[in-house]
Design an enzyme around this catalytic site. Structure first.
Site, PDB file in Angstrom:
ATOM      1  CE  LYS A  55      -7.816  -1.562   4.358  1.00 28.63           C
ATOM      2  NZ  LYS A  55      -6.423  -1.192   4.099  1.00 28.63           N
ATOM      3  CD  GLU A  92     -14.125  -4.401  -4.248  1.00 24.79           C
ATOM      4  OE1 GLU A  92     -13.172  -5.003  -4.788  1.00 24.79           O
ATOM      5  OE2 GLU A  92     -14.184  -3.163  -4.195  1.00 24.79           O
ATOM      6  CE  LYS A 117      -7.394  -4.084   7.453  1.00 30.72           C
ATOM      7  NZ  LYS A 117      -6.377  -3.328   6.802  1.00 30.72           N
ATOM      8  NE  ARG A 124      -6.725   4.610   4.914  1.00 31.84           N
ATOM      9  CZ  ARG A 124      -5.724   5.483   4.880  1.00 31.84           C
ATOM     10  NH1 ARG A 124      -5.679   6.394   3.937  1.00 31.84           N
ATOM     11  NH2 ARG A 124      -4.763   5.452   5.794  1.00 31.84           N
ATOM     12  NE  ARG A 154      -6.772   4.516   8.891  1.00 30.04           N
ATOM     13  CZ  ARG A 154      -7.983   4.805   8.461  1.00 30.04           C
ATOM     14  NH1 ARG A 154      -8.577   5.911   8.863  1.00 30.04           N
ATOM     15  NH2 ARG A 154      -8.595   3.991   7.616  1.00 30.04           N
ATOM     16  CB  SER A 174      -5.225  -1.995  15.105  1.00 25.94           C
ATOM     17  OG  SER A 174      -6.046  -1.144  14.327  1.00 25.94           O
ATOM     18  CB  CYS A 190      -0.907   0.003   1.224  1.00 22.75           C
ATOM     19  SG  CYS A 190      -2.293   1.162   1.045  1.00 22.75           S
ATOM     20  CB  CYS A 226      -4.446   3.698  -0.076  1.00 21.23           C
ATOM     21  SG  CYS A 226      -4.878   3.517   1.663  1.00 21.23           S
ATOM     22  CB  CYS A 270      -1.891   4.804   3.418  1.00 22.96           C
ATOM     23  SG  CYS A 270      -1.875   3.235   4.294  1.00 22.96           S
ATOM     24  CE1 TYR A 304      -1.179  -5.558  14.229  1.00 20.29           C
ATOM     25  CE2 TYR A 304      -3.569  -5.755  14.287  1.00 20.29           C
ATOM     26  CZ  TYR A 304      -2.426  -5.261  13.702  1.00 20.29           C
ATOM     27  OH  TYR A 304      -2.512  -4.476  12.578  1.00 20.29           O
TER      28      TYR A 304
HETATM   29  C1  PBG Z   1      -3.076   0.047   4.804  1.00 21.23           C
HETATM   30  C2  PBG Z   1      -3.629  -0.838   5.856  1.00 21.23           C
HETATM   31  C3  PBG Z   1      -4.451  -0.506   6.955  1.00 21.23           C
HETATM   32  C4  PBG Z   1      -4.593  -1.679   7.698  1.00 21.23           C
HETATM   33  C5  PBG Z   1      -3.901  -2.671   7.024  1.00 21.23           C
HETATM   34  N1  PBG Z   1      -3.331  -2.147   5.899  1.00 21.23           N
HETATM   35  C6  PBG Z   1      -5.011   0.791   7.388  1.00 21.23           C
HETATM   36  C7  PBG Z   1      -6.018   1.489   6.596  1.00 21.23           C
HETATM   37  O1  PBG Z   1      -6.508   1.019   5.574  1.00 21.23           O
HETATM   38  O2  PBG Z   1      -6.324   2.616   7.008  1.00 21.23           O
HETATM   39  C8  PBG Z   1      -5.344  -1.803   9.008  1.00 21.23           C
HETATM   40  C9  PBG Z   1      -4.863  -2.883   9.932  1.00 21.23           C
HETATM   41  C10 PBG Z   1      -5.317  -2.784  11.350  1.00 21.23           C
HETATM   42  O3  PBG Z   1      -6.129  -1.919  11.744  1.00 21.23           O
HETATM   43  O4  PBG Z   1      -4.875  -3.633  12.139  1.00 21.23           O
HETATM   44  N2  PBG Z   1      -3.954   0.479   3.843  1.00 21.23           N
END
Ligand code: PBG
Length: 329
Positions: free
Chosen positions: A195, A233, A248, A217, A205, A274, A120, A130, A122, A313
């Site tokens: 996603k 998708e 996700k 986003r 973030r 996260s 990515c 991104c 970002c 995690y």
């Molecule tokens: C990058 C990305 C993100 C996550 C994984 N790859 C953040 C986003 O899309 O803002 C999130 C992972 C997480 O929250 O654990 N694009």
């Protein structure tokens, strides 16, 4: 009660019997452990909203990777934080970028551990989006080339699999074509297919320093209310050459995981993000939940819904819990 009827409790009385008829098993082999890598040496900086998770310099990352491999965790998923950001996210595809260096170091020292890279822009763009921004808009097609370049540079550094998370239309096809042209036909793609534009990425973030500097986003990530669209998708990514598809976040989208498993024959990953980690950790710290049991119940639910691969995690904590037999109480 009438005689001869089915009494479900017969199989619940004894722990060994419960274990024998258990339908879902979570094992170390199902887990992918996400890690954050930064420049420097000896850096091990805890992430505020993710207690127990760290930004690590490459030397510390290698130690953690070794530890994870030793515990039987098959794969890590790498996120890089560059020293400098620019409008086109050039750190993402730099030959000596943070991820490229980290992949080489881990593959050198822990060759048996699978290294998956998040693809990515970002973390590398000054605006935190991104993709390429023109006139305040995240542009799809001009981004594809940069995403494909990033994936190729990760694979050339030795990544075992690339995982595009940018949600631009057509990126899986662009990556597959670029990998094939670079003679990297054997490198698989795990696509972040469904996603969602989720607030559960908040703690990440902070960890990856990738908060968008304007807007959000929602013009590229999915609307949380949509389920059918997730199937479209995923179908697109399968057509474009994805080897593994992903849903996700995980917990608020168990229905999507379950539908994806029923509709597609491909291996399915789910990313417990996260915010899911932060919620369970926080409630555990406050004494409001039994953290270990909440973790295992959540992770088992993701597998039960249909995920083959669980990105979490909690990977190390989960392996320790499995070893203690905590999932079979
Ligand atoms: C990058 C990305 C993100 C996550 C994984 N790859 C953040 C986003 O899309 O803002 C999130 C992972 C997480 O929250 O654990 N694009």
């Amino acid at each position: 009660m009438a005689q001869g009827v089915y009494r479900p409790r017969r199989l619940r009385e004894k722990a060994l019997l419960r274990k024998m008829v258990r339908e879902t098993a979570l094992t170390a082999a199902d887990l992918v452990y996400p890690l954050f890598v930064v420049h420097g040496r000896g850096v091990r900086q805890e992430i505020g909203a993710m207690p127990g998770q760290y930004q690590r310099s490459i030397d510390e990352l290698v130690k953690e990777a070794k530890d994870a491999a030793g515990m039987g965790i098959p794969a890590i998923l790498l996120f890089g934080i560059p020293e400098e950001k620019d409008a086109r996210g050039s750190g993402a595809y730099a030959e000596d970028g943070i991820i490229q260096q980290a992949v080489r170091a881990v593959k050198d020292t822990v060759p048996d551990l699978l290294v998956v890279t998040d693809v990515c822009l970002c973390e590398y763009t000054s605006h935190g989006h991104c993709g390429v921004v023109e006139d305040g808009v995240v542009k799809n097609d001009p981004t594809l080339e940069l995403i494909a370049r990033t994936a190729v540079s990760h694979a050339e550094a030795g990544a075992d699999m690339v995982a595009p998370s940018d949600m631009m239309d057509g990126r899986v096809g662009a990556i597959r074509e670029a990998l094939d042209e670079a003679s990297l036909v054997e490198t698989p793609i795990m696509a972040y297919s469904a996603k969602y534009a989720s607030c559960f990425y908040g703690p990440f973030r902070e960890a990856a320093q990738s908060t968008p500097q304007f807007g959000d986003r929602r013009s590229y990530q999915m609307d949380p209310a949509n389920g059918l669209e997730a199937m479209r998708e995923i179908a697109l990514d399968v057509d474009e050459g994805a080897d593994i598809v992903m849903v996700k976040p995980a917990l608020p989208y168990l229905d999507i995981i379950s539908r994806a498993k029923a509709e597609f024959g491909l291996p399915l990953a789910a990313y417990s993000v996260s915010g899911e980690y932060a919620m369970i950790r926080a409630a555990g710290r406050l004494g409001w939940l039994d953290e270990g049991r909440a973790m295992m119940e959540a992770l088992v639910s993701i597998k039960r819904a249909g995920a083959d691969i669980v990105i979490t995690y909690f990977a190390k904590d989960a392996v320790r819990a499995i070893e203690r037999g905590l999932e079979s109480r």
